[in-house]
Design a protein around this motif. Structure first.
Motif, PDB file in Angstrom:
ATOM      1  N   PRO A 287       0.748  -1.090  -0.077  1.00  0.00           N
ATOM      2  CA  PRO A 287       0.000  -0.108  -0.006  1.00  0.00           C
ATOM      3  C   PRO A 287       0.838   1.245   0.061  1.00  0.00           C
ATOM      4  O   PRO A 287       1.941   1.351   0.653  1.00  0.00           O
ATOM      5  CB  PRO A 287      -0.602  -0.124   1.326  1.00  0.00           C
ATOM      6  CG  PRO A 287      -0.851  -1.616   1.678  1.00  0.00           C
ATOM      7  CD  PRO A 287       0.529  -1.816   1.353  1.00  0.00           C
ATOM      8  N   ASP A 288       0.382   2.270  -0.817  1.00  0.00           N
ATOM      9  CA  ASP A 288       1.273   3.439  -0.854  1.00  0.00           C
ATOM     10  C   ASP A 288       0.108   4.653  -1.185  1.00  0.00           C
ATOM     11  O   ASP A 288      -0.626   4.497  -1.946  1.00  0.00           O
ATOM     12  CB  ASP A 288       2.319   3.216  -2.110  1.00  0.00           C
ATOM     13  CG  ASP A 288       3.076   4.657  -2.296  1.00  0.00           C
ATOM     14  OD1 ASP A 288       3.968   5.032  -1.643  1.00  0.00           O
ATOM     15  OD2 ASP A 288       2.901   5.325  -3.262  1.00  0.00           O
ATOM     16  N   ALA A 289       0.529   5.514  -0.544  1.00  0.00           N
ATOM     17  CA  ALA A 289      -0.483   6.838  -0.691  1.00  0.00           C
ATOM     18  C   ALA A 289      -0.432   7.420  -2.282  1.00  0.00           C
ATOM     19  O   ALA A 289      -1.457   7.647  -2.662  1.00  0.00           O
ATOM     20  CB  ALA A 289      -0.005   7.951   0.246  1.00  0.00           C
ATOM     21  N   TRP A 292      -2.260   4.978  -4.493  1.00  0.00           N
ATOM     22  CA  TRP A 292      -3.847   5.275  -4.191  1.00  0.00           C
ATOM     23  C   TRP A 292      -4.245   6.504  -4.882  1.00  0.00           C
ATOM     24  O   TRP A 292      -5.467   6.478  -5.561  1.00  0.00           O
ATOM     25  CB  TRP A 292      -4.209   5.283  -2.469  1.00  0.00           C
ATOM     26  CG  TRP A 292      -4.354   3.977  -1.935  1.00  0.00           C
ATOM     27  CD1 TRP A 292      -3.454   3.463  -0.869  1.00  0.00           C
ATOM     28  CD2 TRP A 292      -5.267   2.958  -2.208  1.00  0.00           C
ATOM     29  NE1 TRP A 292      -3.882   2.210  -0.531  1.00  0.00           N
ATOM     30  CE2 TRP A 292      -5.039   1.929  -1.233  1.00  0.00           C
ATOM     31  CE3 TRP A 292      -6.120   2.690  -3.158  1.00  0.00           C
ATOM     32  CZ2 TRP A 292      -5.678   0.778  -1.155  1.00  0.00           C
ATOM     33  CZ3 TRP A 292      -7.054   1.539  -2.867  1.00  0.00           C
ATOM     34  CH2 TRP A 292      -6.834   0.674  -2.094  1.00  0.00           C
ATOM     35  N   HIS A 316      -8.141   5.862   1.356  1.00  0.00           N
ATOM     36  CA  HIS A 316      -7.039   5.270   1.925  1.00  0.00           C
ATOM     37  C   HIS A 316      -5.833   5.838   1.849  1.00  0.00           C
ATOM     38  O   HIS A 316      -4.969   5.850   2.523  1.00  0.00           O
ATOM     39  CB  HIS A 316      -6.744   3.962   0.914  1.00  0.00           C
ATOM     40  CG  HIS A 316      -7.486   2.868   1.253  1.00  0.00           C
ATOM     41  ND1 HIS A 316      -8.865   2.515   0.476  1.00  0.00           N
ATOM     42  CD2 HIS A 316      -7.344   1.810   2.034  1.00  0.00           C
ATOM     43  CE1 HIS A 316      -9.266   1.384   1.357  1.00  0.00           C
ATOM     44  NE2 HIS A 316      -8.488   0.960   1.965  1.00  0.00           N
ATOM     45  N   ALA A 317      -5.594   6.674   0.657  1.00  0.00           N
ATOM     46  CA  ALA A 317      -4.401   7.651   0.714  1.00  0.00           C
ATOM     47  C   ALA A 317      -4.371   8.611   1.945  1.00  0.00           C
ATOM     48  O   ALA A 317      -3.301   8.872   2.226  1.00  0.00           O
ATOM     49  CB  ALA A 317      -4.308   8.538  -0.657  1.00  0.00           C
ATOM     50  N   GLU A 319      -5.734   8.456   4.633  1.00  0.00           N
ATOM     51  CA  GLU A 319      -5.624   7.585   5.974  1.00  0.00           C
ATOM     52  C   GLU A 319      -3.826   7.089   6.096  1.00  0.00           C
ATOM     53  O   GLU A 319      -3.300   7.273   6.971  1.00  0.00           O
ATOM     54  CB  GLU A 319      -5.990   6.222   5.918  1.00  0.00           C
ATOM     55  CG  GLU A 319      -5.990   5.527   7.158  1.00  0.00           C
ATOM     56  CD  GLU A 319      -6.939   4.321   7.174  1.00  0.00           C
ATOM     57  OE1 GLU A 319      -6.704   3.284   7.917  1.00  0.00           O
ATOM     58  OE2 GLU A 319      -7.758   4.055   6.412  1.00  0.00           O
ATOM     59  N   LEU A 320      -3.266   6.902   4.892  1.00  0.00           N
ATOM     60  CA  LEU A 320      -1.797   6.642   4.829  1.00  0.00           C
ATOM     61  C   LEU A 320      -0.776   7.822   4.979  1.00  0.00           C
ATOM     62  O   LEU A 320       0.089   7.694   5.485  1.00  0.00           O
ATOM     63  CB  LEU A 320      -1.396   6.026   3.545  1.00  0.00           C
ATOM     64  CG  LEU A 320      -1.895   4.393   3.298  1.00  0.00           C
ATOM     65  CD1 LEU A 320      -1.543   3.887   1.976  1.00  0.00           C
ATOM     66  CD2 LEU A 320      -0.841   3.564   4.415  1.00  0.00           C
ATOM     67  N   ASP A 321      -1.503   8.870   4.368  1.00  0.00           N
ATOM     68  CA  ASP A 321      -0.510  10.271   4.374  1.00  0.00           C
ATOM     69  C   ASP A 321      -1.279  11.280   4.380  1.00  0.00           C
ATOM     70  O   ASP A 321      -1.511  12.170   3.314  1.00  0.00           O
ATOM     71  CB  ASP A 321       0.401  10.105   3.150  1.00  0.00           C
ATOM     72  CG  ASP A 321       1.438  11.267   3.453  1.00  0.00           C
ATOM     73  OD1 ASP A 321       1.545  12.189   4.255  1.00  0.00           O
ATOM     74  OD2 ASP A 321       2.543  11.183   2.383  1.00  0.00           O
TER      75      ASP A 321
END
Length: 376
Positions: A287-289, A292, A316-317, A319-321
């Protein structure tokens, strides 16, 4: 003569004995300073890993309070890395420019190149006396001294590629040759093929097939190579521009597979399907911002209209960054497409909190509030 030698010998012993406590004290002071610096570095890195960049920068600056000069260069490099993550390229350059003329470490040189490219607009590359041209000359000088440093060769190729957007001096060709030279030096390095793909993709769309081949080679060598997967998806998307559009309908089944009605081999739809599938596969592995966000952009394309997938990608993006530039604005747009106006307003507020001058967030939050008022 014997008396003279005896005199010198006695004085040397005296000086050694006299200075020994001071020397030991100096060693102890240096040791204590190093230990304190190490603790500060560890704490700052912990903040950076949690993406608390403000605390990380403040912690790194505490090195200057203990006057541990051996750590000053390292502090500047670590702060520059944080500024790069925040896309604050000018700030990163302020930390690195002090070493720009005599960089011995390739990692620092590459970081300086990345910051310089980020802060140099495309227009500046047209001017032979611009910073852009000086950046290229600096890296060329380094390569002449270290011709087998493949990592720096990669970035010289990228610089030539970047410059080829703004002039017709054959830099696109030089970019490809430079990257191929790096591959000859290290044929099993996935980065070499990734940078070759960048160089080929910049050559006015003439070498997109070669860019595709290079990306696939990089991914075979390193299946979780997110940057190569994103670039491969971008290559497919660009290839689609020159293919015939059938305007077929895209759908996603329960297992998350992309389906296209009556897709024709070699059509724009087939290539766009490949682009989206490449991103989905990459995200499943790692997974990577940015992956996404690219997925959100492609899925939300007006010819594809997988709006639910686009919204899911942006969520999702974020949430990740949560500090990725523009992510909350993109998320606000995605909520707007789904008529979720309250969520859209919240997203635009977050965007404006990070960047109060974000023009899109500032404009669209007004529209989203109007739509929300109609409901209420």
């Amino acid at each position: 003569m014997e008396n003279l030698r005896l005199f010198i010998h006695r004085n040397l012993i005296y000086l050694t004995v006299s200075l020994l406590p001071a020397l030991c004290a100096g060693c102890e002071t240096e040791k204590a300073g190093q230990e304190k610096a190490d603790r500060i570095f560890a704490q700052a890195r912990a903040y950076a890993e949690r993406m608390d960049y403000v605390k990380a920068i403040e912690t790194y600056d505490r090195i200057y309070e203990i006057e541990h000069r051996d750590s000053y260069e390292q502090v500047r490099v670590e702060k520059a890395k944080i500024y790069m993550l925040q896309r604050r390229y000018d700030k990163a350059l302020n930390e690195l420019n002090i070493y720009a003329s005599a960089m011995a470490e390739p990692e620092t040189l590459i970081l300086w190149v990345q910051a310089s490219m980020g802060s140099t607009g495309p227009v500046k590359w047209k001017n032979p006396e611009s910073n852009a041209d000086k950046i290229i000359r600096t890296v060329e000088d380094y390569v002449r001294l270290h011709p087998e440093d493949t990592k720096v060769l990669h970035w010289l190729g990228v610089l030539y590629s970047h410059a080829s957007d703004s002039d017709c001096s054959g830099k696109a060709n030089r970019a490809v040759k430079t990257c191929r030279k790096a591959i000859r030096l290290n044929p099993d390095d996935p980065e070499g093929y990734y940078f070759l793909a960048i160089a080929c993709s910049k050559d006015r769309d003439k070498q997109l097939d070669r860019a595709e081949e290079a990306c696939l080679k990089a991914i075979r060598l390193k299946p979780d190579y997110t940057d190569a997967c994103i670039l491969l998806a971008t290559v497919y998307w660009r290839q689609a521009r020159s293919r015939y559009h059938y305007y077929s309908k895209f759908t996603v089944d329960e297992e998350g597979s992309i389906n296209v009605a009556n897709v024709q081999p070699g059509s724009a739809e087939e290539l766009k399907k490949r682009a989206i599938e490449t991103l989905l596969k990459s995200i499943k592995i790692k997974p990577d911002a940015r992956a996404w966000i690219t997925l959100g952009e492609y899925a939300g394309d007006r010819h594809i209209r997988l709006d639910h997938l686009a919204l899911n990608a942006y969520e999702h993006a974020a949430e990740l960054d949560p500090y990725y530039p523009g992510i909350h604005t993109f998320l606000g747009h995605a909520y707007g497409k789904r008529k979720r106006w309250a969520d859209a307003v919240k997203s635009y507020k977050k965007a404006l909190k990070i960047d109060p001058f974000d023009p899109e967030a500032g404009t669209y939050i007004v529209e989203a509030r109007k739509e929300l008022d109609k409901i209420n």
